[in-house]
Design a protein around this motif. Sequence first.
Motif, mmCIF file in Angstrom:
data_model
loop_
_atom_site.group_PDB
_atom_site.id
_atom_site.type_symbol
_atom_site.label_atom_id
_atom_site.label_comp_id
_atom_site.label_asym_id
_atom_site.label_seq_id
_atom_site.Cartn_x
_atom_site.Cartn_y
_atom_site.Cartn_z
ATOM 1 N N VAL A 201 0.824 -1.205 0.000
ATOM 2 C CA VAL A 201 0.000 0.000 0.000
ATOM 3 C C VAL A 201 0.859 1.256 0.000
ATOM 4 C CG1 VAL A 201 -1.651 1.348 1.348
ATOM 5 C CG2 VAL A 201 -1.997 -1.108 1.042
ATOM 6 N N GLU A 202 1.856 1.291 0.867
ATOM 7 C CA GLU A 202 2.632 2.519 1.044
ATOM 8 C C GLU A 202 3.669 2.749 -0.056
ATOM 9 O OE1 GLU A 202 1.745 4.732 3.092
ATOM 10 O OE2 GLU A 202 0.286 3.485 4.158
ATOM 11 N N THR A 203 4.206 1.663 -0.623
ATOM 12 C CA THR A 203 5.266 1.840 -1.617
ATOM 13 C C THR A 203 4.754 1.850 -3.055
ATOM 14 O OG1 THR A 203 5.725 -0.549 -1.775
ATOM 15 C CG2 THR A 203 6.937 0.718 -0.104
ATOM 16 N N ASN A 204 3.518 1.362 -3.273
ATOM 17 C CA ASN A 204 3.025 1.293 -4.643
ATOM 18 C C ASN A 204 1.614 1.861 -4.801
ATOM 19 O OD1 ASN A 204 3.521 0.569 -7.371
ATOM 20 N ND2 ASN A 204 2.291 -1.277 -7.137
ATOM 21 N N ASP A 205 0.665 1.380 -4.012
ATOM 22 C CA ASP A 205 -0.730 1.774 -4.203
ATOM 23 C C ASP A 205 -0.978 3.259 -3.951
ATOM 24 O OD1 ASP A 205 -1.440 -0.810 -4.866
ATOM 25 O OD2 ASP A 205 -2.017 -1.350 -2.813
ATOM 26 N N ILE A 206 -0.543 3.756 -2.820
ATOM 27 C CA ILE A 206 -0.785 5.162 -2.495
ATOM 28 C C ILE A 206 -0.017 6.098 -3.438
ATOM 29 C CG2 ILE A 206 -0.474 6.968 -0.750
ATOM 30 C CD1 ILE A 206 -2.931 5.171 -0.321
ATOM 31 N N PRO A 207 1.253 5.820 -3.766
ATOM 32 C CA PRO A 207 1.907 6.650 -4.793
ATOM 33 C C PRO A 207 1.163 6.647 -6.126
ATOM 34 C CG PRO A 207 3.552 5.432 -3.571
ATOM 35 C CD PRO A 207 2.218 4.910 -3.114
ATOM 36 N N ASN A 208 0.624 5.497 -6.516
ATOM 37 C CA ASN A 208 -0.158 5.433 -7.753
ATOM 38 C C ASN A 208 -1.437 6.264 -7.636
ATOM 39 O OD1 ASN A 208 1.672 3.766 -9.050
ATOM 40 N ND2 ASN A 208 0.607 1.878 -8.487
ATOM 41 N N ALA A 209 -2.071 6.203 -6.475
ATOM 42 C CA ALA A 209 -3.281 6.989 -6.250
ATOM 43 C C ALA A 209 -2.984 8.483 -6.373
ATOM 44 C CB ALA A 209 -3.858 6.682 -4.862
ATOM 45 N N ARG A 210 -1.878 8.908 -5.829
ATOM 46 C CA ARG A 210 -1.507 10.327 -5.928
ATOM 47 C C ARG A 210 -1.231 10.732 -7.368
ATOM 48 N NH1 ARG A 210 2.399 9.881 -0.599
ATOM 49 N NH2 ARG A 210 0.729 10.154 0.954
ATOM 50 N N ARG A 211 -0.689 9.818 -8.144
ATOM 51 C CA ARG A 211 -0.440 10.116 -9.559
ATOM 52 C C ARG A 211 -1.758 10.284 -10.311
ATOM 53 N NH1 ARG A 211 4.015 6.680 -12.672
ATOM 54 N NH2 ARG A 211 3.487 8.312 -14.184
ATOM 55 N N VAL A 212 -2.746 9.444 -9.982
ATOM 56 C CA VAL A 212 -4.046 9.558 -10.636
ATOM 57 C C VAL A 212 -4.603 10.964 -10.454
ATOM 58 C CG1 VAL A 212 -6.451 8.783 -10.598
ATOM 59 C CG2 VAL A 212 -4.603 7.107 -10.452
ATOM 60 N N ILE A 213 -4.547 11.467 -9.235
ATOM 61 C CA ILE A 213 -5.101 12.788 -8.941
ATOM 62 C C ILE A 213 -4.266 13.893 -9.554
ATOM 63 C CG2 ILE A 213 -5.772 14.377 -7.113
ATOM 64 C CD1 ILE A 213 -7.483 11.798 -7.478
ATOM 65 N N LYS A 214 -2.961 13.795 -9.422
ATOM 66 C CA LYS A 214 -2.071 14.866 -9.882
ATOM 67 C C LYS A 214 -1.973 14.946 -11.396
ATOM 68 C CE LYS A 214 2.673 16.577 -9.379
ATOM 69 N NZ LYS A 214 4.015 16.325 -8.763
ATOM 70 N N GLU A 215 -2.020 13.793 -12.076
ATOM 71 C CA GLU A 215 -1.708 13.773 -13.504
ATOM 72 C C GLU A 215 -2.908 13.516 -14.407
ATOM 73 O OE1 GLU A 215 1.668 11.210 -14.276
ATOM 74 O OE2 GLU A 215 2.507 11.664 -12.297
ATOM 75 N N SER A 216 -4.115 13.514 -13.849
ATOM 76 C CA SER A 216 -5.297 13.259 -14.665
ATOM 77 C C SER A 216 -5.912 14.561 -15.173
ATOM 78 C CB SER A 216 -6.357 12.500 -13.859
ATOM 79 O OG SER A 216 -5.966 11.180 -13.612
ATOM 80 N N LEU A 217 -6.487 14.469 -16.372
ATOM 81 C CA LEU A 217 -7.245 15.586 -16.917
ATOM 82 C C LEU A 217 -8.534 15.767 -16.133
ATOM 83 C CD1 LEU A 217 -6.840 14.565 -20.670
ATOM 84 C CD2 LEU A 217 -5.731 16.521 -19.571
ATOM 85 N N ARG A 218 -9.083 16.944 -16.210
ATOM 86 C CA ARG A 218 -10.344 17.242 -15.539
ATOM 87 C C ARG A 218 -11.473 16.435 -16.182
ATOM 88 N NH1 ARG A 218 -12.421 21.990 -12.838
ATOM 89 N NH2 ARG A 218 -14.628 22.354 -13.251
ATOM 90 N N ALA A 219 -12.229 15.728 -15.374
ATOM 91 C CA ALA A 219 -13.332 14.919 -15.881
ATOM 92 C C ALA A 219 -14.570 15.784 -16.089
ATOM 93 C CB ALA A 219 -13.646 13.799 -14.892
ATOM 94 N N ASP A 220 -15.508 15.261 -16.881
ATOM 95 C CA ASP A 220 -16.769 15.960 -17.065
ATOM 96 C C ASP A 220 -17.541 16.055 -15.755
ATOM 97 O OD1 ASP A 220 -16.439 16.278 -19.884
ATOM 98 O OD2 ASP A 220 -17.108 14.216 -20.165
ATOM 99 N N PHE A 221 -17.483 14.959 -14.971
ATOM 100 C CA PHE A 221 -18.201 14.912 -13.705
ATOM 101 C C PHE A 221 -17.363 14.189 -12.662
ATOM 102 C CE2 PHE A 221 -21.582 15.118 -16.913
ATOM 103 C CZ PHE A 221 -22.308 16.211 -16.455
ATOM 104 N N ASN A 222 -17.667 14.471 -11.394
ATOM 105 C CA ASN A 222 -17.113 13.750 -10.268
ATOM 106 C C ASN A 222 -18.207 12.898 -9.645
ATOM 107 O OD1 ASN A 222 -14.427 14.997 -10.266
ATOM 108 N ND2 ASN A 222 -15.538 16.841 -9.683
ATOM 109 N N LEU A 223 -17.889 11.665 -9.293
ATOM 110 C CA LEU A 223 -18.875 10.764 -8.712
ATOM 111 C C LEU A 223 -18.678 10.682 -7.206
ATOM 112 C CD1 LEU A 223 -18.879 7.954 -11.408
ATOM 113 C CD2 LEU A 223 -20.333 9.985 -11.234
ATOM 114 N N ILE A 224 -19.745 10.831 -6.471
ATOM 115 C CA ILE A 224 -19.650 10.892 -5.007
ATOM 116 C C ILE A 224 -20.548 9.822 -4.378
ATOM 117 C CG2 ILE A 224 -19.046 13.317 -4.917
ATOM 118 C CD1 ILE A 224 -21.969 13.964 -4.467
#
Length: 224
Positions: A201-224
């Motif tokens: 989780v700490e060495t791979n999953d969470i860094p990947n999660a941060r990349r998703v947020i930091k490097e993704s284009l703005r979506a049409d919608f956010n799902l909550i």
Amino acid sequence: MNLIEPEIPKHNDGTNRNLSVEQFSAQIASRAAGERIIVAIAGPPGSGKSTLTAALVIALAERHGVKAQVIPMDGFHYDNAILQQLALTTKKGAPETFDVGGLEATLKRLLASDRLEYIAVPVFDRDRDFSRASAQLIDIQTKVLLVEGNYLLMENLPWSSLKQYFDLTAMILSDEATLRARLTKRWLDLNLSEAEATSKVETNDIPNARRVIKESLRADFNLI
């Protein structure tokens, strides 16, 4: 620390970008009157993409009479032998460990006017830790394809080449504490020790999660 700030900007026309599954299913159905459409649903690992897309399939069928099928990005994982060859074994799940070209070719095939009655797509077997080729059939009658995966909205090549195939995009909102708890449980359920699960989780999953947020284009919608 939250991965996404709680205050999400609205569209330029003032409409709310934050939707529930029911609201998003209505958005999809309104665009599915003509040709087949592809909807991209992105989110960090552990954000609940599989659960949400399954709920969307049900909502589209029961509320709107629209047939939808899910295409998981995880089916395009490189095989473990390839990851070993590329020295990426410990990075499995990172953007560079997927066959993006294969995913793009599949999307193009699914939209072709002369497509076959059924088109087979791969599915990732998490218990066995490998992708099963031609494991799911996509029916030509299916109007909506829900493609779900971490990196579908990444802003850099080769991932950014996928955006041309998406008629609608969404990002699942989640906070880091929730992701960490879900991801840890996922590894524990696969019989890893607590130390092994925490390490993944700490060495791979969470860094990947941060990349998703930091490097993704703005979506049409956010799902909550």
